[in-house]
Motif scaffolding. Structure first.
Motif, PDB file in Angstrom:
ATOM      1  N   PRO A  74       1.355   1.259  12.719  1.00  0.00           N
ATOM      2  CA  PRO A  74       2.137   1.262  13.957  1.00  0.00           C
ATOM      3  C   PRO A  74       3.476   1.964  13.746  1.00  0.00           C
ATOM      4  N   ASP A  75       4.043   2.451  14.818  1.00  0.00           N
ATOM      5  CA  ASP A  75       5.351   3.094  14.752  1.00  0.00           C
ATOM      6  C   ASP A  75       6.378   2.140  14.156  1.00  0.00           C
ATOM      7  N   GLY A  76       7.241   2.672  13.305  1.00  0.00           N
ATOM      8  CA  GLY A  76       8.341   1.910  12.737  1.00  0.00           C
ATOM      9  C   GLY A  76       8.007   1.112  11.489  1.00  0.00           C
ATOM     10  N   VAL A  77       6.754   1.146  11.036  1.00  0.00           N
ATOM     11  CA  VAL A  77       6.383   0.405   9.831  1.00  0.00           C
ATOM     12  C   VAL A  77       6.657   1.292   8.618  1.00  0.00           C
ATOM     13  N   SER A  78       7.394   0.765   7.672  1.00  0.00           N
ATOM     14  CA  SER A  78       7.838   1.548   6.517  1.00  0.00           C
ATOM     15  C   SER A  78       6.739   1.702   5.468  1.00  0.00           C
ATOM     16  N   ASP A  79       6.942   2.691   4.600  1.00  0.00           N
ATOM     17  CA  ASP A  79       6.056   2.863   3.439  1.00  0.00           C
ATOM     18  C   ASP A  79       6.076   1.608   2.560  1.00  0.00           C
ATOM     19  N   ALA A  80       7.249   1.010   2.399  1.00  0.00           N
ATOM     20  CA  ALA A  80       7.369  -0.184   1.556  1.00  0.00           C
ATOM     21  C   ALA A  80       6.545  -1.343   2.127  1.00  0.00           C
ATOM     22  N   THR A  81       6.528  -1.475   3.449  1.00  0.00           N
ATOM     23  CA  THR A  81       5.744  -2.535   4.081  1.00  0.00           C
ATOM     24  C   THR A  81       4.256  -2.287   3.890  1.00  0.00           C
ATOM     25  N   VAL A  82       3.826  -1.055   4.082  1.00  0.00           N
ATOM     26  CA  VAL A  82       2.416  -0.725   3.876  1.00  0.00           C
ATOM     27  C   VAL A  82       2.020  -0.963   2.426  1.00  0.00           C
ATOM     28  N   ALA A  83       2.895  -0.595   1.493  1.00  0.00           N
ATOM     29  CA  ALA A  83       2.604  -0.813   0.067  1.00  0.00           C
ATOM     30  C   ALA A  83       2.528  -2.308  -0.248  1.00  0.00           C
ATOM     31  N   ALA A  84       3.420  -3.100   0.312  1.00  0.00           N
ATOM     32  CA  ALA A  84       3.398  -4.553   0.072  1.00  0.00           C
ATOM     33  C   ALA A  84       2.131  -5.172   0.646  1.00  0.00           C
ATOM     34  N   LEU A  85       1.748  -4.771   1.850  1.00  0.00           N
ATOM     35  CA  LEU A  85       0.504  -5.262   2.440  1.00  0.00           C
ATOM     36  C   LEU A  85      -0.702  -4.828   1.611  1.00  0.00           C
ATOM     37  N   GLY A  86      -0.646  -3.620   1.083  1.00  0.00           N
ATOM     38  CA  GLY A  86      -1.725  -3.136   0.234  1.00  0.00           C
ATOM     39  C   GLY A  86      -1.867  -3.956  -1.033  1.00  0.00           C
ATOM     40  N   LYS A  87      -0.736  -4.338  -1.633  1.00  0.00           N
ATOM     41  CA  LYS A  87      -0.779  -5.154  -2.852  1.00  0.00           C
ATOM     42  C   LYS A  87      -1.288  -6.560  -2.541  1.00  0.00           C
ATOM     43  N   LEU A  88      -0.888  -7.127  -1.409  1.00  0.00           N
ATOM     44  CA  LEU A  88      -1.394  -8.441  -1.007  1.00  0.00           C
ATOM     45  C   LEU A  88      -2.902  -8.374  -0.774  1.00  0.00           C
ATOM     46  N   SER A  89      -3.357  -7.330  -0.125  1.00  0.00           N
ATOM     47  CA  SER A  89      -4.794  -7.146   0.111  1.00  0.00           C
ATOM     48  C   SER A  89      -5.551  -6.995  -1.204  1.00  0.00           C
ATOM     49  N   GLU A  90      -4.978  -6.238  -2.134  1.00  0.00           N
ATOM     50  CA  GLU A  90      -5.611  -6.064  -3.444  1.00  0.00           C
ATOM     51  C   GLU A  90      -5.714  -7.402  -4.171  1.00  0.00           C
ATOM     52  N   ALA A  91      -4.661  -8.208  -4.075  1.00  0.00           N
ATOM     53  CA  ALA A  91      -4.682  -9.531  -4.699  1.00  0.00           C
ATOM     54  C   ALA A  91      -5.751 -10.414  -4.061  1.00  0.00           C
ATOM     55  N   LEU A  92      -5.871 -10.370  -2.738  1.00  0.00           N
ATOM     56  CA  LEU A  92      -6.907 -11.140  -2.058  1.00  0.00           C
ATOM     57  C   LEU A  92      -8.294 -10.683  -2.492  1.00  0.00           C
ATOM     58  N   GLU A  93      -8.481  -9.395  -2.666  1.00  0.00           N
ATOM     59  CA  GLU A  93      -9.780  -8.890  -3.134  1.00  0.00           C
ATOM     60  C   GLU A  93     -10.115  -9.456  -4.517  1.00  0.00           C
ATOM     61  N   CYS A  94      -9.114  -9.574  -5.385  1.00  0.00           N
ATOM     62  CA  CYS A  94      -9.342 -10.191  -6.705  1.00  0.00           C
ATOM     63  C   CYS A  94      -9.750 -11.647  -6.552  1.00  0.00           C
ATOM     64  N   VAL A  95      -9.099 -12.361  -5.652  1.00  0.00           N
ATOM     65  CA  VAL A  95      -9.444 -13.765  -5.405  1.00  0.00           C
ATOM     66  C   VAL A  95     -10.860 -13.870  -4.849  1.00  0.00           C
ATOM     67  N   GLU A  96     -11.250 -12.945  -3.987  1.00  0.00           N
ATOM     68  CA  GLU A  96     -12.612 -12.949  -3.446  1.00  0.00           C
ATOM     69  C   GLU A  96     -13.634 -12.737  -4.565  1.00  0.00           C
ATOM     70  N   ARG A  97     -13.322 -11.851  -5.490  1.00  0.00           N
ATOM     71  CA  ARG A  97     -14.220 -11.644  -6.640  1.00  0.00           C
ATOM     72  C   ARG A  97     -14.298 -12.909  -7.489  1.00  0.00           C
ATOM     73  N   ALA A  98     -13.151 -13.537  -7.730  1.00  0.00           N
ATOM     74  CA  ALA A  98     -13.138 -14.784  -8.496  1.00  0.00           C
ATOM     75  C   ALA A  98     -13.958 -15.853  -7.774  1.00  0.00           C
ATOM     76  N   ARG A  99     -13.865 -15.895  -6.462  1.00  0.00           N
ATOM     77  CA  ARG A  99     -14.647 -16.855  -5.677  1.00  0.00           C
ATOM     78  C   ARG A  99     -16.137 -16.622  -5.883  1.00  0.00           C
ATOM     79  N   GLY A 100     -16.546 -15.367  -5.925  1.00  0.00           N
ATOM     80  CA  GLY A 100     -17.947 -15.060  -6.190  1.00  0.00           C
ATOM     81  C   GLY A 100     -18.384 -15.557  -7.560  1.00  0.00           C
ATOM     82  N   HIS A 101     -17.521 -15.404  -8.538  1.00  0.00           N
ATOM     83  CA  HIS A 101     -17.834 -15.902  -9.880  1.00  0.00           C
ATOM     84  C   HIS A 101     -17.911 -17.433  -9.888  1.00  0.00           C
ATOM     85  N   LEU A 102     -17.042 -18.057  -9.115  1.00  0.00           N
ATOM     86  CA  LEU A 102     -17.076 -19.512  -9.020  1.00  0.00           C
ATOM     87  C   LEU A 102     -18.405 -19.974  -8.418  1.00  0.00           C
ATOM     88  N   TYR A 103     -18.867 -19.280  -7.379  1.00  0.00           N
ATOM     89  CA  TYR A 103     -20.168 -19.622  -6.798  1.00  0.00           C
ATOM     90  C   TYR A 103     -21.299 -19.343  -7.780  1.00  0.00           C
TER      91      TYR A 103
END
Length: 149
Positions: A15-44
């Motif tokens: 969206p207009d006005g969203v900074s590169d830093a915000t997109v990068a932070a959201l990207g890192k949070l998403s990457e972390a969630l993807e790791c947790v999803e993989r760990a969840r699969g291993h737990l199952y």
């Protein structure tokens, strides 16, 4: 925002006005969630493997009895078969606690961050990386499914 002729669809554009830093932070949070999803699969996987192993112990007990080793059969039947894998818990309880606690909170925080900052859009970091790395006009480098380049 008007749809670009050759680029990501609306839901994958920042969206207009969203900074590169915000997109990068959201990207890192998403990457972390993807790791947790993989760990969840291993737990199952652990949950299913431990459950299968426990059921296999029935056959082992019978075989030890048939082979004349009742002391081993009894020990397996009374100490190992059906035992908690950690204090007071079978694996289904571990999975439920993980899903209802840590995993649920992680997903909630990720959703809140995306809702608050970019209108709920997902994978903006990756969508922008795709735009930087693809070769427009080349087969296999289309911006969107069904687009021509």
């Amino acid at each position: 925002m008007a749809q670009q002729a050759d680029g990501p669809d609306e839901r994958h554009r920042r969206p207009d006005g969203v900074s590169d830093a915000t997109v990068a932070a959201l990207g890192k949070l998403s990457e972390a969630l993807e790791c947790v999803e993989r760990a969840r699969g291993h737990l199952y996987s652990m949950h299913q493997l431990i459950g299968h192993a426990d059921l296999m112990l029935d056959d082992a007990v019978q075989r030890f009895r048939a082979a004349g080793h009742p002391h081993l059969a009894d020990r397996i039947a009374t100490e190992l078969r059906g035992r908690n894998v950690i204090a007071g818990r079978w694996t289904f309880q571990i999975v439920e606690d993980f899903d209802d606690g840590y995993h649920a909170l992680f997903r909630e925080v990720d959703q809140q961050a995306r809702d608050d900052l970019v209108g709920g859009r997902r994978h903006l970091y990756e969508a922008e990386m795709k735009e930087r790395r693809r070769s427009p006009g080349r087969p296999g480098h289309e911006a969107q499914p069904g687009s021509a380049g």
